[in-house]
Write a protein that holds these residues in place. Structure first.
Motif, PDB file in Angstrom:
ATOM      1  N   GLU B 219      -7.838  32.518  -0.307  1.00 30.80           N
ATOM      2  CA  GLU B 219      -7.698  33.469   0.794  1.00 30.80           C
ATOM      3  C   GLU B 219      -8.288  34.829   0.438  1.00 30.80           C
ATOM      4  O   GLU B 219      -8.369  35.712   1.273  1.00 30.80           O
ATOM      5  N   ASP B 220      -8.669  35.018  -0.833  1.00 30.75           N
ATOM      6  CA  ASP B 220      -9.190  36.307  -1.252  1.00 30.75           C
ATOM      7  C   ASP B 220     -10.676  36.210  -1.604  1.00 30.75           C
ATOM      8  O   ASP B 220     -11.130  35.184  -2.086  1.00 30.75           O
ATOM      9  N   THR B 221     -11.403  37.324  -1.341  1.00 33.81           N
ATOM     10  CA  THR B 221     -12.803  37.371  -1.745  1.00 33.81           C
ATOM     11  C   THR B 221     -12.924  38.149  -3.045  1.00 33.81           C
ATOM     12  O   THR B 221     -12.330  39.216  -3.203  1.00 33.81           O
ATOM     13  N   ILE B 222     -13.661  37.581  -3.958  1.00 40.29           N
ATOM     14  CA  ILE B 222     -13.886  38.198  -5.261  1.00 40.29           C
ATOM     15  C   ILE B 222     -15.356  38.533  -5.383  1.00 40.29           C
ATOM     16  O   ILE B 222     -16.210  37.711  -5.059  1.00 40.29           O
ATOM     17  N   ALA B 223     -15.641  39.726  -5.887  1.00 36.20           N
ATOM     18  CA  ALA B 223     -17.029  40.065  -6.222  1.00 36.20           C
ATOM     19  C   ALA B 223     -17.153  39.976  -7.741  1.00 36.20           C
ATOM     20  O   ALA B 223     -16.382  40.619  -8.456  1.00 36.20           O
ATOM     21  N   ALA B 224     -18.086  39.164  -8.207  1.00 35.79           N
ATOM     22  CA  ALA B 224     -18.220  38.985  -9.646  1.00 35.79           C
ATOM     23  C   ALA B 224     -19.672  39.193 -10.056  1.00 35.79           C
ATOM     24  O   ALA B 224     -20.590  38.872  -9.303  1.00 35.79           O
ATOM     25  N   ASN B 388     -16.841  48.435   1.273  1.00 32.88           N
ATOM     26  CA  ASN B 388     -16.868  47.185   0.522  1.00 32.88           C
ATOM     27  C   ASN B 388     -18.228  47.025  -0.135  1.00 32.88           C
ATOM     28  O   ASN B 388     -19.246  47.416   0.431  1.00 32.88           O
ATOM     29  N   VAL B 389     -18.220  46.411  -1.328  1.00 31.15           N
ATOM     30  CA  VAL B 389     -19.512  46.078  -1.929  1.00 31.15           C
ATOM     31  C   VAL B 389     -20.141  44.948  -1.120  1.00 31.15           C
ATOM     32  O   VAL B 389     -19.467  44.277  -0.333  1.00 31.15           O
ATOM     33  N   THR B 390     -21.434  44.759  -1.283  1.00 32.70           N
ATOM     34  CA  THR B 390     -22.108  43.655  -0.592  1.00 32.70           C
ATOM     35  C   THR B 390     -22.684  42.697  -1.629  1.00 32.70           C
ATOM     36  O   THR B 390     -22.905  43.074  -2.777  1.00 32.70           O
ATOM     37  N   GLU B 391     -22.859  41.463  -1.202  1.00 29.07           N
ATOM     38  CA  GLU B 391     -23.373  40.471  -2.126  1.00 29.07           C
ATOM     39  C   GLU B 391     -24.796  40.854  -2.529  1.00 29.07           C
ATOM     40  O   GLU B 391     -25.568  41.313  -1.691  1.00 29.07           O
ATOM     41  N   GLY B 392     -25.124  40.693  -3.788  1.00 30.42           N
ATOM     42  CA  GLY B 392     -26.484  40.956  -4.254  1.00 30.42           C
ATOM     43  C   GLY B 392     -26.702  42.367  -4.754  1.00 30.42           C
ATOM     44  O   GLY B 392     -27.728  42.658  -5.367  1.00 30.42           O
ATOM     45  N   GLU B 393     -25.730  43.259  -4.543  1.00 24.89           N
ATOM     46  CA  GLU B 393     -25.999  44.615  -5.030  1.00 24.89           C
ATOM     47  C   GLU B 393     -25.701  44.729  -6.524  1.00 24.89           C
ATOM     48  O   GLU B 393     -25.123  43.832  -7.126  1.00 24.89           O
ATOM     49  N   HIS B 394     -26.122  45.852  -7.099  1.00 25.19           N
ATOM     50  CA  HIS B 394     -26.013  45.997  -8.541  1.00 25.19           C
ATOM     51  C   HIS B 394     -24.582  46.096  -9.020  1.00 25.19           C
ATOM     52  O   HIS B 394     -23.735  46.693  -8.363  1.00 25.19           O
ATOM     53  N   CYS B 395     -24.332  45.528 -10.169  1.00 25.78           N
ATOM     54  CA  CYS B 395     -23.022  45.601 -10.815  1.00 25.78           C
ATOM     55  C   CYS B 395     -22.771  47.048 -11.246  1.00 25.78           C
ATOM     56  O   CYS B 395     -23.687  47.744 -11.684  1.00 25.78           O
ATOM     57  N   SER B 396     -21.546  47.485 -11.126  1.00 27.60           N
ATOM     58  CA  SER B 396     -21.221  48.860 -11.506  1.00 27.60           C
ATOM     59  C   SER B 396     -21.005  48.996 -13.006  1.00 27.60           C
ATOM     60  O   SER B 396     -20.914  50.089 -13.525  1.00 27.60           O
ATOM     61  N   ARG B 397     -20.907  47.862 -13.697  1.00 24.10           N
ATOM     62  CA  ARG B 397     -20.569  47.921 -15.118  1.00 24.10           C
ATOM     63  C   ARG B 397     -21.729  47.661 -16.055  1.00 24.10           C
ATOM     64  O   ARG B 397     -21.745  48.117 -17.182  1.00 24.10           O
ATOM     65  N   ALA B 399     -26.157  47.003 -16.488  1.00 23.43           N
ATOM     66  CA  ALA B 399     -27.432  47.382 -15.882  1.00 23.43           C
ATOM     67  C   ALA B 399     -28.140  46.187 -15.271  1.00 23.43           C
ATOM     68  O   ALA B 399     -28.980  46.333 -14.390  1.00 23.43           O
ATOM     69  N   GLU B 400     -27.735  44.982 -15.695  1.00 31.76           N
ATOM     70  CA  GLU B 400     -28.586  43.830 -15.383  1.00 31.76           C
ATOM     71  C   GLU B 400     -28.105  42.940 -14.254  1.00 31.76           C
ATOM     72  O   GLU B 400     -28.911  42.310 -13.569  1.00 31.76           O
ATOM     73  N   GLY B 401     -26.803  42.866 -14.089  1.00 34.44           N
ATOM     74  CA  GLY B 401     -26.283  41.881 -13.139  1.00 34.44           C
ATOM     75  C   GLY B 401     -26.260  42.375 -11.707  1.00 34.44           C
ATOM     76  O   GLY B 401     -26.378  43.569 -11.422  1.00 34.44           O
ATOM     77  N   THR B 402     -26.116  41.416 -10.804  1.00 33.73           N
ATOM     78  CA  THR B 402     -25.841  41.746  -9.414  1.00 33.73           C
ATOM     79  C   THR B 402     -24.552  41.030  -9.016  1.00 33.73           C
ATOM     80  O   THR B 402     -24.107  40.105  -9.707  1.00 33.73           O
ATOM     81  N   LEU B 403     -23.980  41.463  -7.900  1.00 31.49           N
ATOM     82  CA  LEU B 403     -22.692  40.898  -7.499  1.00 31.49           C
ATOM     83  C   LEU B 403     -22.864  39.650  -6.646  1.00 31.49           C
ATOM     84  O   LEU B 403     -23.708  39.598  -5.767  1.00 31.49           O
ATOM     85  N   THR B 404     -22.042  38.633  -6.969  1.00 31.91           N
ATOM     86  CA  THR B 404     -21.962  37.464  -6.090  1.00 31.91           C
ATOM     87  C   THR B 404     -20.537  37.379  -5.570  1.00 31.91           C
ATOM     88  O   THR B 404     -19.605  37.848  -6.206  1.00 31.91           O
ATOM     89  N   PHE B 405     -20.380  36.744  -4.410  1.00 32.51           N
ATOM     90  CA  PHE B 405     -19.050  36.623  -3.811  1.00 32.51           C
ATOM     91  C   PHE B 405     -18.484  35.231  -4.042  1.00 32.51           C
ATOM     92  O   PHE B 405     -19.204  34.225  -4.006  1.00 32.51           O
ATOM     93  N   HIS B 406     -17.185  35.184  -4.275  1.00 34.29           N
ATOM     94  CA  HIS B 406     -16.472  33.914  -4.438  1.00 34.29           C
ATOM     95  C   HIS B 406     -15.171  33.986  -3.660  1.00 34.29           C
ATOM     96  O   HIS B 406     -14.662  35.065  -3.386  1.00 34.29           O
TER      97      HIS B 406
END
Lengths: 570, 570
Positions: B219-224, B388-397, B399-406
């Motif tokens: 029921e929850d959305t996670i950005a990872a 809210n963050v959006t899928e595909g944007e840069h990770c805040s932690r 330099a290299e990753g982007t966010l995916t939603f789960h």
């Protein structure tokens, strides 16, 4: 475990309302804490004991092929209405409504849930017999919770239920469970008797035993044979054969003789007045049996057993009649009633019936008869067992023993339910001939948390608890005299690590306390083996003490370890 | 266990109201049965899985030095009134009265009980830190119970509580627990992320993580992050740095230009009308913040995160203002609001603030501005993270990753409580300088029964469950093709006994059913290793199948046994 970290506080004194020794000691040793009347938290030490008891129960249940499941405590009220118990159970049943105003009960037991579950799952005799069990929290709103875990409102139970095709199958399931219970209580270190109990209106044919832990605090009286293993609750215990069988008595006994006994109303007064023993008198009591009156005749020194009368007459309710009722019905005041020319239906207890002659009321104010011969002089009457057994009388099962009385705590109960619930709840299966048939059920309970109290009642001395090894919270208590002494602490840690690697559970008292305080706490908590590490530790010596005997023995560390190993594994 | 005796009935179909795959499969495989909405019986197979999960949890809790206790479910209402939660908790708290009309609650959690317990037991910093846990049944009257064990009204939880001297101590206890949780979920075979969650008004400083099992039903959305292990709930996830930093933009940007945009009210309409992307627009929303109005500016393609606004303003309540309220307060209809000359207090989301220029409402009906430079043209405003963050944007932690939603199912939660409960309930100890101080607490939960659902959500195929070995109800499923064939049954019994002697748990399907039925049931129940004993048994051959892959391999019995042993022990 390091004791300095353990959530365990000992108390010098127990609160005044803790009456039972077990309740006092379990509070003082920090095993339990009360949250509300009859509601307790199991502290880490208490939880460990509880888990060991649970483990023993699971092993024995699994060994006999019972399957574990886990049923909810929240039970829909409809189920209880279907079985008829929602109203019968009274205020002990905790009831509440959910947010949609649906009624629920907090389960004090699970016959309804399990019967409807099996009704839905099993439809053929091929899948029987079946025994199911759970270890689960039960709720019973006791009017007067007391004795700590002995009579609580929230408590842990093992409840089991068997489902069979017929009575023979139930018999097998019942005795299998009976054996398992014997193993469980023995393994927990409990001295107990499996006691025949009254099955009430449900069971019939003696199909219920209570497992009673012998203890003075017990609320029930048990009569047990000194020779064979016969034991029964007082309400159920059967007397052995009389010594004086009246049937062989002489025909030329003296005739009835009326004696003036002014104001003599009790057996004791009568015996004193006539200078005879109470055993030579008989007493006549009037009972109200489902609104009818009946008279019961007992030997002067015997006590009435209302339950036996109730079963004999298959009555719903039996109580002693009020004196006014008796006077109204018989014209005779209480104290002068007797069997001769008695107008009420007459029940004569077998032992009284066997008396050669007796003194009895003459059914006339201030008069008694001598030389009453119940076996000869009384016309219409029934003879049966209507009394409590007495201590010292002959066992009904063996020729050699006599009965002794004990107090007992009920720790287990096995019960042949038969089809009581399966019929009410329509739980049926197809038998081998393809016909529908109600499951034949048994139910079986163990008071898991109660076992802790029973064990402490049986295993303690004036300084504290003495745990049996099988359920002790820890097996070994390591006590360095001074935690500031490097040698002592080194040796203590060393021992701790070694015991741990051997799978032995040790509690290390690393608290900065005086030795006296540590020993007092250790006595109270009651871990079976104690190793004191004192100034001789430098020479590789420690003190080995069994909590049971509190005798100190100086020993080499190596020897102590070996002795611990042997004590625990045997 | 012989399957003919096992209380386990499989269903071809799940009932229509079972929406989640795990709910369907657990019903169909006979692991659970519903007693009432959100209230389940764990059948023998389900109970076995549950016990294995409990065992893993206990091992990891004990390993980190947490102590097990056991607290009551019946909790006096006074305690809940003292903490202020009796009324706050609402209808999810089940309440009832005992026979003496005293109010009780059925515990959904145990902060009150444990805090008052420790208050009574611990009075010195010397006995801290302390972490306590229990595995116990909880009650929560959910408005809409669903998804089987995922949202029940009676469920099993592991709850733990830590007590420390100060924040540093809490930090250590918290991260120790965090590590233990990672081990627990890994050992149960769960794919999870430890997710930063919103601590609400209690915690502050990011002191809470949710352990989310990844599953579509969640029921929850996670950005990872795709690169590092940053993961957060959507409500908490922080955006990375913008690519286009406005601060470096040219000073000679074109001046504001008012555009007639009749009836153009939404971002989509505006972008289409001007033939630009939503990313080139900004939207202005009006919020009601504790009865005051405020405007928030976001980039056109972004979603408002109310919680972030609430925390930023330290407000109690934040909602979207009604269109009428907006019109009344600003004179501008919704759709044409903008930051330029905005009379309401203005909050600008950081990403919007970084835009070089944007299209925005002109605060005048049917008009927008082009070339709005938020960083230059707007006087009074606050900048913060309000979206809210959006899928595909840069990770805040990193330099290299982007966010995916789960999507995720919450199976655990660790939380820094601080002194919230200890202060309310007056739970204090003496610190090293002899002064009174409130315990610094953490609380930690695992949904024990929920783990079953999460595992099944992650481990199944179209034919049934695929249990991880660590928590499988049995490790090996022995299936003789024909129970009437002596060779097959002989070999099956032989194997069964050998596995048992090796401490391996086997289920032997000795039912008189067609092979197809047996295989279907085996697929559904999902025991990890399957050994089919067919006609080659006479030649000492059996079929070895892993439930995971369902590939049959013919093997000599000896080899199969060895392979089982290796699979289970590694």
């Amino acid at each position: 475990m390091y004791q300095s970290r353990l959530l365990s506080t000992t108390w010098r004194e127990a609160p005044a309302d803790a009456e039972a020794v077990s309740h006092q000691l379990m509070l003082r040793a920090g095993l339990i804490r009360q949250l509300a009347a009859g509601i307790y938290t199991y502290m880490p030490l208490g939880r460990r004991v509880l888990r060991k008891v649970e483990h023993i129960i699971r092993e024995e249940m699994d060994r006999m092929g019972a399957q574990e499941l886990y049923m909810p405590a929240m039970q829909p009220a409809e189920l209880w209405k279907e079985s008829g118990r929602f109203f019968d159970y009274g205020p002990e049943l905790i009831r509440f409504q959910d947010r949609h105003n649906r009624e629920f009960a907090l389960g004090p037991t699970h016959e309804e849930v399990i019967t409807t579950l099996v009704r839905a799952e099993i439809n053929s005799y091929r899948r029987l017999p079946l025994t199911l069990y759970q270890i689960q929290t039960k709720y019973r709103d006791e009017r007067r919770p007391r004795y700590g875990l002995l009579r609580g409102r929230e408590f842990l139970m093992k409840d089991a239920y068997s489902f069979d095709i017929d009575g023979d199958g139930l018999d097998r399931s019942y005795w299998q469970m009976h054996e398992a219970y014997k193993r469980i209580f023995s393994r927990c270190g409990i001295r107990f008797r499996a006691v025949e109990a009254d099955a009430g209106t449900i069971g019939g044919d003696g199909g219920t035993h209570e497992f009673m832990a012998l203890a003075d605090i017990g609320e029930d009286t048990i009569a047990a044979c000194t020779h064979c293993d016969y034991a029964a609750n007082l309400e159920k215990a059967e007397p052995g054969p009389s010594k004086d069988k009246a049937k062989g008595a002489p025909d030329d006994a003296p005739a009835l003789e009326k004696v003036h006994t002014p104001g003599i109303r009790t057996i004791d007064e009568l015996a004193a007045f006539l200078q005879i023993g109470p055993k030579e008198c008989i007493k006549t009591l009037v009972l109200k049996v489902d609104q009818q009156l009946a008279a019961v005749v007992l030997r002067g020194d015997h006590e009435l057993n209302v339950l036996k009368v109730k079963h004999y007459l298959q009555a719903n309710e039996v109580t002693l009649a009020e004196p006014e009722e008796v006077l109204r019905a018989t014209g005779v005041p209480v104290g002068f009633l007797g069997p001769v020319n008695q107008s009420l239906p007459l029940l004569i207890d077998r032992t009284a019936a066997d008396m050669v002659t007796a003194v009895a009321g003459a059914n006339e104010s201030d008069y008694h008869y001598r030389h009453v011969r119940l076996w000869l002089d009384i016309a219409d009457h029934s003879v049966g067992d209507f009394r409590n057994v007495t201590e010292g009388e002959h066992c009904s099962r063996c020729a050699e023993g006599t009965l002794t009385f004990h107090r007992g705590i009920e720790v287990g109960h096995v019960f042949k339910l038969g089809t009581r619930y399966s019929e009410k709840l329509g739980a049926r299966f197809l038998n081998a001939s393809g016909q529908e048939q109600s499951f034949v059920m048994g139910c079986y309970g163990i008071g898991v948390s109660r076992i802790l109290s029973a064990v402490v009642e049986q295993h303690h001395d004036e300084t504290g608890i003495i745990w049996p090894m099988s359920i002790a919270p820890y097996q070994v208590h390591l006590i360095p005299i001074s935690i500031k002494n490097e040698h002592q602490m080194g040796a203590a840690h060393d021992l701790y690590t070694r015991l741990q690697s051997m799978g032995i559970e040790a509690l290390l008292d690393d608290r900065d306390e005086r030795p006296g305080v540590k020993f007092k706490d250790a006595d109270l908590i009651g871990i079976p083996i104690r190793i004191v590490i004192g100034k001789d530790a430098e020479q590789g010596m420690v003190e080995y003490t069994e909590r049971r005997r509190l005798q100190k023995e100086s020993q080499r560390i190596e020897e102590a370890v070996e002795r611990i190993r042997q004590t625990i594994t045997t």
